[in-house]
Scaffold this motif. Structure first.
Motif, mmCIF file in Angstrom:
data_model
loop_
_atom_site.group_PDB
_atom_site.id
_atom_site.type_symbol
_atom_site.label_atom_id
_atom_site.label_comp_id
_atom_site.label_asym_id
_atom_site.label_seq_id
_atom_site.Cartn_x
_atom_site.Cartn_y
_atom_site.Cartn_z
ATOM 1 N N THR A 1 3.392 -2.318 5.128
ATOM 2 C CA THR A 1 2.906 -1.378 3.886
ATOM 3 C C THR A 1 1.848 -0.489 4.309
ATOM 4 O O THR A 1 1.104 -1.089 5.022
ATOM 5 C CB THR A 1 2.980 -1.928 2.589
ATOM 6 O OG1 THR A 1 1.834 -3.053 2.479
ATOM 7 C CG2 THR A 1 4.162 -2.923 2.066
ATOM 8 N N SER A 2 1.657 0.519 3.524
ATOM 9 C CA SER A 2 0.298 1.268 3.739
ATOM 10 C C SER A 2 -0.927 0.714 3.123
ATOM 11 O O SER A 2 -1.811 0.918 3.695
ATOM 12 C CB SER A 2 0.529 2.683 3.316
ATOM 13 O OG SER A 2 1.506 3.477 3.974
ATOM 14 N N ASP A 3 -0.833 -0.193 2.330
ATOM 15 C CA ASP A 3 -1.748 -0.659 1.567
ATOM 16 C C ASP A 3 -1.148 -1.964 0.743
ATOM 17 O O ASP A 3 0.023 -2.000 0.485
ATOM 18 C CB ASP A 3 -2.683 0.314 0.668
ATOM 19 C CG ASP A 3 -4.066 -0.371 0.470
ATOM 20 O OD1 ASP A 3 -4.401 -1.535 0.930
ATOM 21 O OD2 ASP A 3 -4.922 0.382 -0.441
ATOM 22 N N ALA B 1 -1.446 -6.202 4.626
ATOM 23 C CA ALA B 1 -0.545 -4.990 4.626
ATOM 24 C C ALA B 1 0.173 -4.771 5.840
ATOM 25 O O ALA B 1 1.076 -4.163 5.704
ATOM 26 C CB ALA B 1 -1.599 -3.753 4.402
ATOM 27 N N ALA C 1 2.398 0.714 -1.820
ATOM 28 C CA ALA C 1 1.263 -0.197 -1.757
ATOM 29 C C ALA C 1 1.326 -1.263 -2.834
ATOM 30 O O ALA C 1 0.642 -1.111 -3.938
ATOM 31 C CB ALA C 1 -0.084 0.801 -2.013
ATOM 32 N N THR D 1 -1.845 7.504 3.590
ATOM 33 C CA THR D 1 -3.453 7.196 3.142
ATOM 34 C C THR D 1 -4.037 8.259 2.959
ATOM 35 O O THR D 1 -4.019 9.160 3.630
ATOM 36 C CB THR D 1 -3.701 6.315 4.465
ATOM 37 O OG1 THR D 1 -5.400 6.086 4.252
ATOM 38 C CG2 THR D 1 -3.677 6.819 5.868
ATOM 39 N N ALA E 1 2.075 4.186 -2.336
ATOM 40 C CA ALA E 1 0.657 4.415 -1.612
ATOM 41 C C ALA E 1 0.219 5.901 -1.919
ATOM 42 O O ALA E 1 1.160 6.819 -2.021
ATOM 43 C CB ALA E 1 0.940 4.216 -0.046
#
Length: 220
Positions: free
Chosen positions: A164-166, A159, A139, A206, A194
């Motif tokens: 990417t996850s964040d 993202a 992230a 997440t 992340a």
């Protein structure tokens, strides 16, 4: 492609299509869009739009390649449109609407991809240093001093684009210790892990994983 075929310049056809398929499609468009195709519901506008784009690209690429990759293009065509009488070699080169060419949109995405390049380079260094595994474990934090590059990200799920996850994006120079790609001025990146659990379907990390008690391994 049309001009090259008209002049029997087959090497030029390959020279035009190979980097398009390798760099634009495989390394970028398909890489970014595969999550929407795999994880989004059938009602998703993003997924439906992607399927339309892919269908239009498939038709053109198969027909454009058919005179050179005769058997492979035929197999690809018939696998998508099975027919006892149809053939890619009975198709003509499809016309592409002039309205599809949008220089302003192309320029916006050139800028988005410049920033993405800086993020990708930073993540590769983090991966080499064993800080992360895949990009979906990250992230990153991004600082952009170039106002034009920052404006280009407006309305973009960055993202998703960076896989990417964040991601967080801020205006400014960024801290001294942040990564700065030599070929992307005005962008600083700090890799970060992340937070949360990994979704069993999208593989994004997440805090939303398990938010629906009936499906504890995935995000809503």
């Amino acid at each position: 492609v049309r001009d090259a075929y008209a002049n029997f310049d087959y090497k030029r056809v390959v020279a035009a299509l190979n980097p398009f398929m390798t760099n634009e499609l495989s390394a970028f468009y398909f890489d970014v869009r595969k999550d929407a195709l795999y994880c989004d519901p059938p009602s998703s506008l993003t997924r439906r739009a992607s399927l339309v784009v892919i269908d239009e690209m498939f038709r053109r690429l198969a027909v454009w390649l058919a005179p050179i990759l005769a058997f492979t293009a035929e197999e690809a065509w018939l696998s998508r449109a099975p027919s006892e009488t149809g053939s890619v070699h009975l198709e003509t080169f499809p016309e592409t609407p002039a309205a599809w060419r949008d220089e302003a949109l192309a320029e916006k995405w050139r800028k988005v991809r410049r920033v993405r390049s800086a993020v990708t380079q930073a993540l590769e260094i983090a991966r080499s240093g064993k800080e992360i595994g895949s990009s979906l474990e990250a992230a990153p934090k991004v600082w952009i001093a170039d106002s034009e590059l920052l404006a280009a990200l407006d309305g973009v799920d960055f993202a998703e684009v960076c896989i990417t996850s964040d991601i967080s994006v801020e205006a400014g120079e960024g801290p001294a210790g942040a990564f700065r790609a030599p070929d992307v001025a005005g962008v600083a990146v700090a890799a970060a892990l992340a937070q949360g659990k990994r979704c069993a379907r999208s593989w994004k990390v997440t805090p939303q994983v398990g938010a629906d008690v009936d499906y504890p391994d995935v995000t809503p």
